[in-house]
Design a protein around this motif. Structure first.
Motif, mmCIF file in Angstrom:
data_model
loop_
_atom_site.group_PDB
_atom_site.id
_atom_site.type_symbol
_atom_site.label_atom_id
_atom_site.label_comp_id
_atom_site.label_asym_id
_atom_site.label_seq_id
_atom_site.Cartn_x
_atom_site.Cartn_y
_atom_site.Cartn_z
ATOM 1 N N SER A 1 19.162 -10.939 2.516
ATOM 2 C CA SER A 1 17.869 -9.713 3.007
ATOM 3 C C SER A 1 16.444 -10.141 3.895
ATOM 4 C CB SER A 1 17.849 -9.548 1.265
ATOM 5 O OG SER A 1 17.108 -9.855 0.562
ATOM 6 N N SER A 2 15.244 -9.294 3.507
ATOM 7 C CA SER A 2 14.147 -9.555 4.036
ATOM 8 C C SER A 2 12.994 -9.356 2.786
ATOM 9 C CB SER A 2 14.370 -8.890 5.018
ATOM 10 O OG SER A 2 14.731 -8.224 6.298
ATOM 11 N N LEU A 3 12.035 -9.790 2.731
ATOM 12 C CA LEU A 3 11.235 -9.410 2.512
ATOM 13 C C LEU A 3 10.132 -8.853 3.116
ATOM 14 C CD1 LEU A 3 10.731 -13.662 0.804
ATOM 15 C CD2 LEU A 3 11.920 -11.275 -0.197
ATOM 16 N N LEU A 4 9.017 -8.213 2.339
ATOM 17 C CA LEU A 4 8.546 -7.303 3.222
ATOM 18 C C LEU A 4 6.933 -7.439 2.830
ATOM 19 C CD1 LEU A 4 10.609 -4.285 2.342
ATOM 20 C CD2 LEU A 4 10.497 -5.050 4.277
ATOM 21 N N ASP A 5 6.209 -7.139 3.366
ATOM 22 C CA ASP A 5 4.619 -7.332 4.072
ATOM 23 C C ASP A 5 3.673 -6.165 4.677
ATOM 24 O OD1 ASP A 5 4.606 -9.715 1.999
ATOM 25 O OD2 ASP A 5 5.863 -10.652 3.993
ATOM 26 N N LEU A 6 2.920 -6.334 3.836
ATOM 27 C CA LEU A 6 1.800 -5.630 4.801
ATOM 28 C C LEU A 6 1.374 -6.317 5.972
ATOM 29 C CD1 LEU A 6 -0.417 -2.909 2.039
ATOM 30 C CD2 LEU A 6 1.975 -2.580 3.651
ATOM 31 N N THR A 7 0.651 -5.775 7.087
ATOM 32 C CA THR A 7 -0.196 -6.405 8.270
ATOM 33 C C THR A 7 -1.154 -5.855 7.711
ATOM 34 O OG1 THR A 7 0.328 -4.355 9.958
ATOM 35 C CG2 THR A 7 2.037 -5.931 10.008
ATOM 36 N N ALA A 8 -2.075 -6.636 8.621
ATOM 37 C CA ALA A 8 -3.358 -6.268 8.429
ATOM 38 C C ALA A 8 -4.207 -5.307 8.475
ATOM 39 C CB ALA A 8 -4.204 -7.024 9.460
ATOM 40 N N GLY A 9 -3.291 -4.290 9.398
ATOM 41 C CA GLY A 9 -3.351 -2.485 9.461
ATOM 42 C C GLY A 9 -2.636 -2.034 8.453
ATOM 43 N N GLY A 10 -1.744 -2.459 7.881
ATOM 44 C CA GLY A 10 -1.111 -1.520 6.311
ATOM 45 C C GLY A 10 -1.863 -1.700 5.421
ATOM 46 N N LEU A 11 -2.153 -2.669 5.314
ATOM 47 C CA LEU A 11 -3.346 -2.758 4.233
ATOM 48 C C LEU A 11 -4.927 -2.081 4.371
ATOM 49 C CD1 LEU A 11 -4.523 -4.397 2.040
ATOM 50 C CD2 LEU A 11 -5.281 -6.580 3.333
ATOM 51 N N GLN A 12 -5.116 -1.752 5.892
ATOM 52 C CA GLN A 12 -6.991 -1.432 5.905
ATOM 53 C C GLN A 12 -6.108 0.084 6.141
ATOM 54 O OE1 GLN A 12 -7.669 -1.632 10.647
ATOM 55 N NE2 GLN A 12 -9.526 -0.568 9.550
ATOM 56 N N LEU A 13 -4.856 0.280 5.985
ATOM 57 C CA LEU A 13 -4.731 2.042 6.047
ATOM 58 C C LEU A 13 -4.717 2.557 4.644
ATOM 59 C CD1 LEU A 13 -3.952 4.763 7.140
ATOM 60 C CD2 LEU A 13 -0.892 4.063 7.186
ATOM 61 N N VAL A 14 -4.046 1.657 4.253
ATOM 62 C CA VAL A 14 -3.647 2.155 2.549
ATOM 63 C C VAL A 14 -4.614 1.606 1.901
ATOM 64 C CG1 VAL A 14 -2.674 -0.453 1.520
ATOM 65 C CG2 VAL A 14 -1.723 1.274 0.266
ATOM 66 N N GLU A 15 -5.695 1.039 1.534
ATOM 67 C CA GLU A 15 -7.075 1.384 1.303
ATOM 68 C C GLU A 15 -7.995 2.530 1.562
ATOM 69 O OE1 GLU A 15 -7.614 -0.935 -0.623
ATOM 70 O OE2 GLU A 15 -6.040 -2.423 -0.743
ATOM 71 N N ALA A 16 -7.830 2.766 3.102
ATOM 72 C CA ALA A 16 -8.162 3.973 3.466
ATOM 73 C C ALA A 16 -7.591 5.556 2.771
ATOM 74 C CB ALA A 16 -8.104 4.043 4.426
ATOM 75 N N ALA A 17 -6.247 5.108 2.944
ATOM 76 C CA ALA A 17 -5.275 6.093 2.252
ATOM 77 C C ALA A 17 -6.004 6.470 0.626
ATOM 78 C CB ALA A 17 -4.246 6.295 2.356
ATOM 79 N N GLU A 18 -5.953 4.951 0.062
ATOM 80 C CA GLU A 18 -5.993 5.160 -1.470
ATOM 81 C C GLU A 18 -7.349 6.229 -1.859
ATOM 82 O OE1 GLU A 18 -3.869 2.657 -5.407
ATOM 83 O OE2 GLU A 18 -6.199 1.903 -3.757
ATOM 84 N N ALA A 19 -8.265 5.901 -0.857
ATOM 85 C CA ALA A 19 -9.406 6.913 -1.382
ATOM 86 C C ALA A 19 -9.328 8.617 -1.135
ATOM 87 C CB ALA A 19 -10.643 6.323 -0.775
ATOM 88 N N SER A 20 -8.618 9.238 -0.532
ATOM 89 C CA SER A 20 -8.463 10.123 0.099
ATOM 90 C C SER A 20 -7.334 10.899 -1.466
ATOM 91 C CB SER A 20 -7.701 9.952 1.738
ATOM 92 O OG SER A 20 -8.317 10.322 2.348
ATOM 93 N N PHE A 21 -6.258 9.894 -1.398
ATOM 94 C CA PHE A 21 -5.141 10.224 -2.302
ATOM 95 C C PHE A 21 -5.683 10.301 -3.304
ATOM 96 C CE2 PHE A 21 -2.102 8.608 -5.742
ATOM 97 C CZ PHE A 21 -1.379 9.162 -5.646
ATOM 98 N N THR A 22 -7.070 9.677 -4.095
ATOM 99 C CA THR A 22 -7.328 9.317 -5.415
ATOM 100 C C THR A 22 -8.083 10.531 -5.896
ATOM 101 O OG1 THR A 22 -6.921 7.055 -5.655
ATOM 102 C CG2 THR A 22 -8.592 7.947 -7.049
ATOM 103 N N GLU A 23 -9.063 10.658 -3.987
ATOM 104 C CA GLU A 23 -9.935 11.838 -4.536
ATOM 105 C C GLU A 23 -9.484 13.281 -4.651
ATOM 106 O OE1 GLU A 23 -12.064 13.525 -0.807
ATOM 107 O OE2 GLU A 23 -13.019 12.030 -1.381
ATOM 108 N N THR A 24 -8.516 13.745 -4.073
ATOM 109 C CA THR A 24 -7.632 14.413 -4.013
ATOM 110 C C THR A 24 -7.360 14.626 -5.099
ATOM 111 O OG1 THR A 24 -7.119 14.560 -1.592
ATOM 112 C CG2 THR A 24 -5.646 16.101 -2.681
ATOM 113 N N LEU A 25 -6.722 13.653 -6.095
ATOM 114 C CA LEU A 25 -5.586 13.776 -6.726
ATOM 115 C C LEU A 25 -6.203 14.722 -8.154
ATOM 116 C CD1 LEU A 25 -2.771 13.762 -8.678
ATOM 117 C CD2 LEU A 25 -3.520 11.561 -8.707
ATOM 118 N N ALA A 26 -7.479 13.502 -8.112
ATOM 119 C CA ALA A 26 -9.105 14.246 -8.775
ATOM 120 C C ALA A 26 -9.695 15.784 -8.989
ATOM 121 C CB ALA A 26 -9.886 13.055 -9.212
ATOM 122 N N GLU A 27 -9.589 16.187 -7.765
ATOM 123 C CA GLU A 27 -10.007 17.366 -8.027
ATOM 124 C C GLU A 27 -8.858 18.226 -8.204
ATOM 125 O OE1 GLU A 27 -10.072 17.824 -3.605
ATOM 126 O OE2 GLU A 27 -11.640 16.721 -3.158
#
Length: 164
Positions: free
Chosen positions: A103-129
């Motif tokens: 099996s493999s272990l999975l990690d975010l890349t720097a780009g993946g971390l940046q993407l999820v941080e930005a997307a989380e703000a949109s996700f939370t804002e939209t869900l709150a709306e």
């Protein structure tokens, strides 16, 4: 009527329209998921399932495909294909699992971390709306607690896991 767990009869207070409850629950989930999908795609070029995988890996670095499959109650094959897509975009990287080379272990890349941080703000804002009018009311906290408890029981009893 006996419960599936064999713990005796089901005793629901008052009359609860279970088929109606199920329909409401599933339709709410579908509509929220689709609305979040649209917003995430529009703002970040990803869909909700990709966001959920990225968020899980951010919070659980070094997870295996099987860990994600268990968390999201989906099959290993579908999970692996989802990770393949994220890896192809260079948002996730696989590394050999030192305790199990199959099996493999999975990690975010720097780009993946940046993407999820930005997307989380949109996700939370939209869900709150989408939920503020209902969850902000007097019964909102109770609804959240009830769904959390239901999920906990289903997960504890390993109900609804995929068969393949």
């Amino acid at each position: 009527m006996a419960s599936k767990s064999g713990r005796g009869p089901i005793d629901l207070p008052g009359f609860i329209d279970l088929p109606g409850f199920f329909a409401d629950l599933v339709r709410c989930e579908t509509r929220l998921y689709n609305a979040l999908n649209d917003r995430l795609r529009e703002r970040h070029g990803i869909v909700t399932s990709q966001f959920e995988f990225l968020r899980f890996l951010r919070d659980h670095p070094g997870s295996r495909v099987a860990d994600l499959a268990t968390e999201f109650a989906i099959g290993i094959g579908a999970t692996s294909k989802g990770i393949d897509r994220l890896e192809k975009q260079a948002w996730v990287k696989r590394r050999t699992n030192p305790s199990d080379r199959r099996s493999s272990l999975l990690d975010l890349t720097a780009g993946g971390l940046q993407l999820v941080e930005a997307a989380e703000a949109s996700f939370t804002e939209t869900l709150a709306e989408l939920t503020a009018d209902v969850l902000g009311g007097p019964s909102g906290l109770t609804a959240v607690q009830i769904l959390s408890e239901l999920r906990s029981v289903l997960e504890r009893d390993q109900i609804g896991l995929p068969t393949g």
